[in-house]
Design a protein around this motif. Structure first.
Motif, PDB file in Angstrom:
ATOM      1  N   GLN A   1      43.890  56.652  35.251  1.00  0.00           N
ATOM      2  CA  GLN A   1      44.185  57.423  36.455  1.00  0.00           C
ATOM      3  C   GLN A   1      43.026  57.291  37.438  1.00  0.00           C
ATOM      4  O   GLN A   1      41.863  57.195  37.034  1.00  0.00           O
ATOM      5  N   VAL A   2      43.339  57.269  38.716  1.00  0.00           N
ATOM      6  CA  VAL A   2      42.295  57.155  39.731  1.00  0.00           C
ATOM      7  C   VAL A   2      42.416  58.291  40.732  1.00  0.00           C
ATOM      8  O   VAL A   2      43.480  58.893  40.904  1.00  0.00           O
TER       9      VAL A   2
ATOM     10  N   THR B   1      45.646  62.932  40.836  1.00  0.00           N
ATOM     11  CA  THR B   1      45.357  61.569  40.394  1.00  0.00           C
ATOM     12  C   THR B   1      46.608  60.700  40.533  1.00  0.00           C
ATOM     13  O   THR B   1      47.715  61.209  40.701  1.00  0.00           O
TER      14      THR B   1
ATOM     15  N   GLY C   1      46.445  53.962  37.913  1.00  0.00           N
ATOM     16  CA  GLY C   1      45.739  52.818  38.469  1.00  0.00           C
ATOM     17  C   GLY C   1      46.644  51.643  38.776  1.00  0.00           C
ATOM     18  O   GLY C   1      46.514  50.990  39.828  1.00  0.00           O
TER      19      GLY C   1
ATOM     20  N   VAL D   1      37.591  49.667  43.324  1.00  0.00           N
ATOM     21  CA  VAL D   1      37.665  50.562  42.165  1.00  0.00           C
ATOM     22  C   VAL D   1      36.254  50.948  41.761  1.00  0.00           C
ATOM     23  O   VAL D   1      35.453  50.099  41.360  1.00  0.00           O
TER      24      VAL D   1
ATOM     25  N   LYS E   1      36.726  50.378  34.545  1.00  0.00           N
ATOM     26  CA  LYS E   1      36.964  49.604  35.777  1.00  0.00           C
ATOM     27  C   LYS E   1      37.418  48.182  35.450  1.00  0.00           C
ATOM     28  O   LYS E   1      38.455  47.716  35.941  1.00  0.00           O
TER      29      LYS E   1
ATOM     30  N   LEU F   1      40.832  48.049  33.829  1.00  0.00           N
ATOM     31  CA  LEU F   1      41.933  48.212  34.781  1.00  0.00           C
ATOM     32  C   LEU F   1      42.217  46.895  35.496  1.00  0.00           C
ATOM     33  O   LEU F   1      43.382  46.495  35.633  1.00  0.00           O
TER      34      LEU F   1
ATOM     35  N   SER G   1      35.681  45.766  41.596  1.00  0.00           N
ATOM     36  CA  SER G   1      35.177  46.892  40.802  1.00  0.00           C
ATOM     37  C   SER G   1      33.672  47.014  40.997  1.00  0.00           C
ATOM     38  O   SER G   1      32.966  46.020  41.148  1.00  0.00           O
TER      39      SER G   1
ATOM     40  N   ILE H   1      37.703  55.934  39.318  1.00  0.00           N
ATOM     41  CA  ILE H   1      38.324  56.099  37.997  1.00  0.00           C
ATOM     42  C   ILE H   1      38.127  57.544  37.539  1.00  0.00           C
ATOM     43  O   ILE H   1      37.002  58.058  37.493  1.00  0.00           O
TER      44      ILE H   1
END
Length: 673
Positions: A83-84, A117, A120, A132, A140, A143, A246, A264
């Motif tokens: 989740q971001v 959230t 991602g 990210v 990171k 993902l 990232s 993140i």
């Protein structure tokens, strides 16, 4: 060949063939090799190259091997939805005081729980330019790899844009030498694509790539600005492609105008449980219910601080490996935190082959740990968990000045920045607001400082009764390899001092009564436990029932039920008989109570009279029945201190049996002196 591989090869070749067709339509030297069109032989060549590219990508980026694993594991097998946060909530507080207040109300969580959230993968599918951000080991790179694997599946995956993923580790480049075009072309040349340079140029022109640029923070600091400029130029030149970069939080935030920044999010409980389930998914683990037992262990109150580590995927991986080896978590949690700290200090950078800044040359790990322990302790002494930049830079400067063996000429602010960006032990939460990444690590470092500076007595005098220091005391006991006797004796002395300072005699009267009414003979319960049960029984007959429940919840529940408005002698009689069999109390009170209850009418419902019979049988001091709120608070503190001593004894590596026997004999009773 698996279904997934078939889909991936078809997706790559399905993009590649039209690109080659457009190259041929443009004419030039390529016609000399392929003629005017793509025949079956050429299609097969492209298909074979696509197969090799898919194999290369999945072998390099489809597995996970960290923290000394002997064998890699499939990323797909353990991947948990990341989740971001587009707004991490860190900017909503006006001051350090606001940050502190929110943290204390949020169950030891630094990120507010009400910040929304987004998955991602979902945001990567909607945003063509994505930066990210996150701390070390937050997921990171994982993902980016997962998005790449989804893109390989074409329309069957969760990335719906018809792009060939290219994963690029930025630490492999130097400023001025970075040629993303050449690197991409090399990837396709290795895979056997015909005319890789022409193919790369045309695919970039047509926007056929998903470029995954990993680890911008892993570029040496003196080169990072040059690399960033070259990346920005590349993005501007080939803007029709999709990009993900990232980087660790705090390194470059806001430096790419086209890009949407996301952070993140820490794993929540559902993600932690899912990760554990994925990790222990083998047939043998399923049969042994390893995942369920691991999750249940983490849920226990004594593991609450250790569970904080689980919010970071890297450290959750570490916890799973610890549980896998011993099927439990160590009672001495200092072992966990020491290893977790070393992972962040040096092992993670070493495993990723990150070249640390020159600033660390001479500032070895042990010296840095001492420095961090001083900062951690100062924070606890000031009763805060957040720091301004000045509150961090000043101690760093002092440490370098006062330490003869510390490297000279280093800049305090540069060291802070390196700790934040490269290790993530301290993280920036907002503008001029910093904290340790995990409170448990600050507690561990604080405990280490106390031991290094022989402050056990002083800390016991000042902070024993403060619940915020509870975990620190437990960790001190676990770190004292020579034995925790001095700590336990200091804690006991402070507890007795506080008891003797109480103005009211009621707490002391209650302790004396509990000592007189209980037996010293060995049985199911130790004498200390018997005195605790007696205190709980007495308090259950007073307005202080909540404190009784904390001491002996089952006994208190049964006794209160037996004496409620619909009470009958039978329920109280059964409780008295059980207590008699447990040999907790001296015989006479229970014998008297049982004899009286057996004579009463089974239908009697006068709860007040039943309570009075209990009071008479146990000869509970009349003053205890009038216990005040202030007395309850004194007792609560006294009992908390004793309970903490027991926890410290359990966590200690070494305790003299004689020392503990003497402490236990004095526990929950008045000192004879």
């Amino acid at each position: 060949m698996t279904v997934w591989q078939t889909l991936a090869i078809a997706a790559v070749s399905g993009i590649a063939v039209p690109v080659f067709q457009s190259i041929l339509e443009g004419g030039g030297k390529v016609l000399d090799r392929f003629g005017k069109g793509i025949n079956e032989q050429t299609r097969q060549l492209i298909f074979s190259a696509s197969e090799q590219y898919t194999t290369n990508f999945t072998e390099r980026h489809g597995t996970l091997k960290v923290l000394g694993m002997r064998e890699p594991i499939e990323l797909e097998a353990v991947y948990t939805t990341v989740q971001v946060l587009q707004d991490d909530g860190s900017q909503q507080f006006d001051s350090l005081a606001d940050q502190e207040a929110n943290f204390r109300q949020s169950n030891r969580r630094f990120t507010p729980s009400d910040v929304p959230t987004q998955a991602g993968l979902a945001i990567a599918d909607t945003q063509p330019y994505l930066l990210v951000l996150g701390g070390p080991g937050s997921g990171k790179s994982t993902l980016l790899k997962r998005v790449g694997l989804e893109a390989l599946q074409g329309k069957k995956g969760e990335f719906d844009h018809g792009c060939i993923p290219v994963f690029i580790e930025l630490k492999r480049f130097n400023a001025g030498e970075l040629s993303l075009e050449a690197f991409i072309g090399r990837e396709f040349e290795i895979s056997g694509f015909p005319e890789p340079e022409n193919f790369t140029a045309k695919a970039l022109e047509q926007g056929k790539f998903l470029l995954l640029l990993d680890g911008l923070d892993e570029v040496p600091s003196e080169q990072i600005h040059g690399i960033m400029e070259e990346i920005q130029d590349f993005v501007d030149r080939y803007a029709q492609n999709r990009f993900m970069i990232s980087c660790r939080t705090g390194a470059i935030r806001g430096s790419f105008p086209r890009f949407i920044d996301v952070v993140i999010a820490d794993f929540d409980d559902a993600q932690i449980e899912q990760f554990i389930s994925n990790w222990f998914s083998s047939a043998s683990d399923q049969e042994a219910e390893t995942a369920e037992r691991c999750w249940a262990e983490l849920q226990k109150s004594q593991n609450a601080a250790a569970k904080e580590l689980a919010h970071t995927p890297l450290l959750l991986t570490f916890l799973c490996r610890v549980f896998d080896r011993s099927q439990k978590f160590p009672t001495n949690r200092s072992v966990l935190y020491r290893k977790a700290l070393r992972i962040l200090l040096e092992e993670w950078a070493s495993e990723k082959r990150i070249q640390l800044d020159e600033i660390y040359q001479g500032l070895h790990t042990e010296a840095e740990e001492i420095l961090l322990s001083e900062i951690a302790y100062q924070g606890f002494q000031a009763n805060h968990f957040f720091f301004s930049k000045r509150e961090l830079v000043d101690p760093i400067k002092t440490f370098l000045t006062d330490n003869l063996n510390a490297p000279q000429g280093l800049d305090g602010e540069s060291i802070l920045n390196a700790i934040v960006v490269q290790q993530g032990i301290i993280v920036q939460r907002a503008e001029d607001v910093y904290s340790f990444s995990h409170l448990s690590l600050q507690e561990y470092l604080t405990a280490q400082y106390i031991i290094d500076n022989h402050l056990m007595t002083e800390v016991s005098q000042e902070h024993l009764s403060d619940p915020a220091w509870q975990e620190v005391f437990v960790l001190i006991a676990g770190l004292m390899r020579g034995g925790a006797d001095d700590l336990l004796l200091a804690m006991e002395q402070r507890t007795l001092t506080l008891l003797n300072q109480t103005v009211s005699e009621i707490p002391r009267s209650l302790l004396q009564w509990a000592s007189d009414i209980t037996t010293e003979q060995a049985g199911k319960y130790e004498p200390t436990a018997k005195r605790a049960i007696a205190i709980a029984l007495a308090l259950a007959l007073t307005p202080a029932q909540s404190l009784a429940r904390a001491l002996a919840p089952t006994l208190t529940k049964i006794l209160i039920k037996a004496l409620n408005s619909e009470a009958s002698p039978q329920g109280l009689l059964e409780l008295a008989q059980k207590l008699q069999n447990l040999e907790i109390f001296t015989p006479e009170p229970l014998q008297m109570l049982i004899a009286q209850l057996e004579k009463l009418d089974a239908e009697a419902t006068d709860a007040a009279k039943l309570k009075q019979r209990c009071l008479q049988a146990f000869q509970i001091p009349a003053a205890v029945l009038e216990i005040s709120d202030r007395d309850v608070q004194h007792l609560r503190t006294y009992l908390y201190n004793n309970q903490l001593m027991v926890r410290c004894k359990q966590a200690a590596v070494k305790v003299s049996p004689q020392t503990w026997a003497e402490i236990e004999s004095r526990m929950l009773r008045l000192s004879s002196g």
